[in-house]
Design a protein around this motif. Structure first.
Motif: not given
Lengths: 275, 294
Positions: A141-142, A144-146
């Protein structure tokens, strides 16, 4: 005189080149040395034989295969999600006609300057409360986000080269927006997809700080932190196995790099260099 | 047909996944961090609101000040070692005719390697027992008196860690600056040469103004990256010996995840974010001003 200058220039460039690759060369050489050679011979000495035992020991005494699998899962899911989400979001922002698009782009680009450290403590707590700590989602998740902002930006820049007129022509012929995206835009973006995939692959494959913070279960560790553990345990005593493990980690990256270096270099410098 | 590209349902569906993940993993945690900075919290007992006291504590905390100072040194060494050397190398690279791409590709290679792997090799290079690459070279050239465990000595630890960072990232800036140099029109350089400009003058008055924008981007990228540097310092010295190579990021990490002082750690994290944004703004301002002068 001119020729002499040229020769000198090449010698200088090659000298720097040797400095740049020496650490990599040294890692591979050390991975082939016996414990005896490490102890008694100069660190510059080449291995006297190819001590494959080191590699066997590295594989059998570590969970390298498991770390490899974990890294691969995180990599595949993250990259797939990034391509899917970035290509569609970039299409919505870059090609569709909505007033909010300009604002949305700035919003995403905000993410490029933000240091990941600011999010570590809150994410750690959110994950603990939602039982995502020690799952591969805590890494996916992080990441993908960053990595979304730069990926979206790359797609938007690429889409600019696709003229609006061909989309309009397709629309007149009755193609839906889904159809236009899936069977026109996406196939045309092959080069951009390769750039985004290679760039993110390097980032994700080497990612350390999220994995070190969110993963403590041995069976979920990715290569960078698994290797870090292994180095902590063996780095002082068993150089052969340590550097064999490191070599196994580096080899696929280097292979991919020398095959696809154009895409990787242009991807990693994409934020700074205008095409 | 216009309406096809104004399909609101499609637009929302295309944006929703990205927006959700971005807000959940990037935007919300930042706001949450800023909020946590106002509390005293060990992660277990209830949070205690303490207002600005965490931020006030930053300025009197000697460890934090030391980390900040180290970070500044780290930044300066790396700017010279990454952007400075990259500029020199890029200039050399424009002078050769054969094998340019090959050199560029190899110079860039360390950038793609894992920090953990590179750090482990350099740890052995810096060691004395058995003598590592650096110490063997020192001995060979007759500087045996300087042999020391570079990472374990307080005076040399920070610089030694910084050198690893230089090694790993220089290639990135080399490629960026090189592409800027290649974009200078050949006839500009040719006509400057005809006018008798060469060497340093050619660089100062012709090439530098042309690549100024690229240099600005490179410096901003480097500063931004260095204020966030974490992996290599954490893996090699973890701030030690003592706190000789402590950076703001490693200090923040220890405060939060080793000492479980989440509130104070968040305040440091917020400081890192503000510092990064401020540095970029200040740099842009400086460069814009010098732009006005010329």
């Amino acid at each position: 005189m001119r020729k002499l200058k040229h020769t000198f220039l090449y010698i200088l460039m090659i000298a720097i080149l040797l400095i740049q690759i020496y650490p990599i060369f040294w890692i591979f050489m050390t991975s082939l040395k016996t414990a005896d050679e490490v102890r008694s011979k100069s660190t510059f000495a080449l291995p006297s034989s190819f001590c494959i035992d080191n590699y066997i020991r590295a594989v059998t005494t570590s969970n390298l295969a498991l770390y490899f699998k974990n890294s691969l899962i995180v990599l595949l899911v993250t990259v797939a999600a990034l391509i899917l989400f970035a290509s569609t979001a970039a299409f919505a922002i870059g090609k569709m006609r909505f007033a909010a698009n300009k604002w949305l782009l700035s919003f995403f680009l905000l993410g490029i300057t933000i240091p990941i450290h600011v999010t570590l403590i809150p994410l750690f707590q959110i994950y603990r409360n939602t039982h995502l700590l020690n799952t591969c989602w805590a890494l996916i998740l992080p990441q993908v986000g960053f990595n979304l902002p730069l990926s979206i930006y790359l797609f938007i820049t690429f889409y600019k080269f696709i003229p609006d007129t061909i989309m309009e022509a397709a629309a007149i012929d009755g193609a839906s927006v889904w159809r236009i995206f899936a069977s026109m835009i996406l196939p045309m973006s092959k080069n951009c997809i390769i750039t985004v995939v290679t760039m993110n692959t390097i980032f994700i494959w080497n990612e350390f700080i999220f994995a070190n913070t969110f993963i403590s279960a041995a069976e979920l560790k990715t290569i960078p932190i698994g290797l870090f553990d292994y180095i902590g345990a063996k780095g002082m005593v068993d150089w052969g196995a340590t550097f064999s493990a490191i070599s196994i980690f580096l080899l696929p990256v280097l292979l991919v790099y020398f095959l696809l270096n154009k895409g990787i270099i242009s991807g990693m410098t994409a934020g700074a260099v205008k095409e | 047909m216009k309406s096809t590209l104004k399909n609101r349902k499609a637009w929302l569906l295309f944006l929703l996944p990205s927006l959700t993940i971005f807000i959940f993993t990037v935007i919300f945690p930042i706001i949450r961090s800023a909020w946590l900075g106002f509390f005293d919290w060990d992660g277990v007992t209830p949070m205690r609101f303490t207002g600005l006291s965490n931020y006030q504590k930053l300025f009197s905390d000697l460890y934090f000040r030391n980390a900040l100072w180290n970070n500044l040194l780290y930044l300066i060494i790396n700017l010279a070692g990454q952007v400075g050397i990259a500029l020199l190398l890029a200039l050399l690279l424009t002078k050769i005719t054969w094998g340019c791409n090959f050199f560029k590709t190899v110079y860039f290679a360390p950038t793609i390697l894992s920090s953990v792997a590179v750090s482990q090799a350099f740890q052995k290079f810096y060691a004395t027992e058995p003598p590592g690459v650096f110490n063997v070279i020192l001995q060979k050239v007759g500087l045996g008196g300087f042999v020391t465990p570079w990472l374990g000595t307080a005076q040399t630890a920070l610089t030694s860690v910084a050198l690893i960072e230089c090694y790993k990232n220089m290639g990135l800036y080399l490629v960026i600056i090189y592409s800027g140099l290649m974009a200078i029109p050949a006839d500009v350089i040719e006509s400057a040469r005809m006018d008798g400009a060469s060497g340093i003058r050619l660089f100062r008055y012709i090439k530098l103004p042309y690549i100024k924008d690229v240099m600005v981007v490179a410096v901003i990228m480097a500063v931004n990256g260095l204020l966030k540097a974490f992996d290599i310092p954490f893996v090699t010295t973890n701030g030690g010996p003592g706190s000789a190579s402590e950076l703001v990021t490693t200090y923040m990490y220890k405060t939060a995840f080793s000492s479980a002082r989440y509130g104070y750690g968040s305040a440091i994290a917020v400081f890192i974010a503000l510092e990064s944004i401020l540095a970029v703004l200040i740099l842009q301002r400086i460069f814009n001003r010098s732009d006005g002068k010329e």
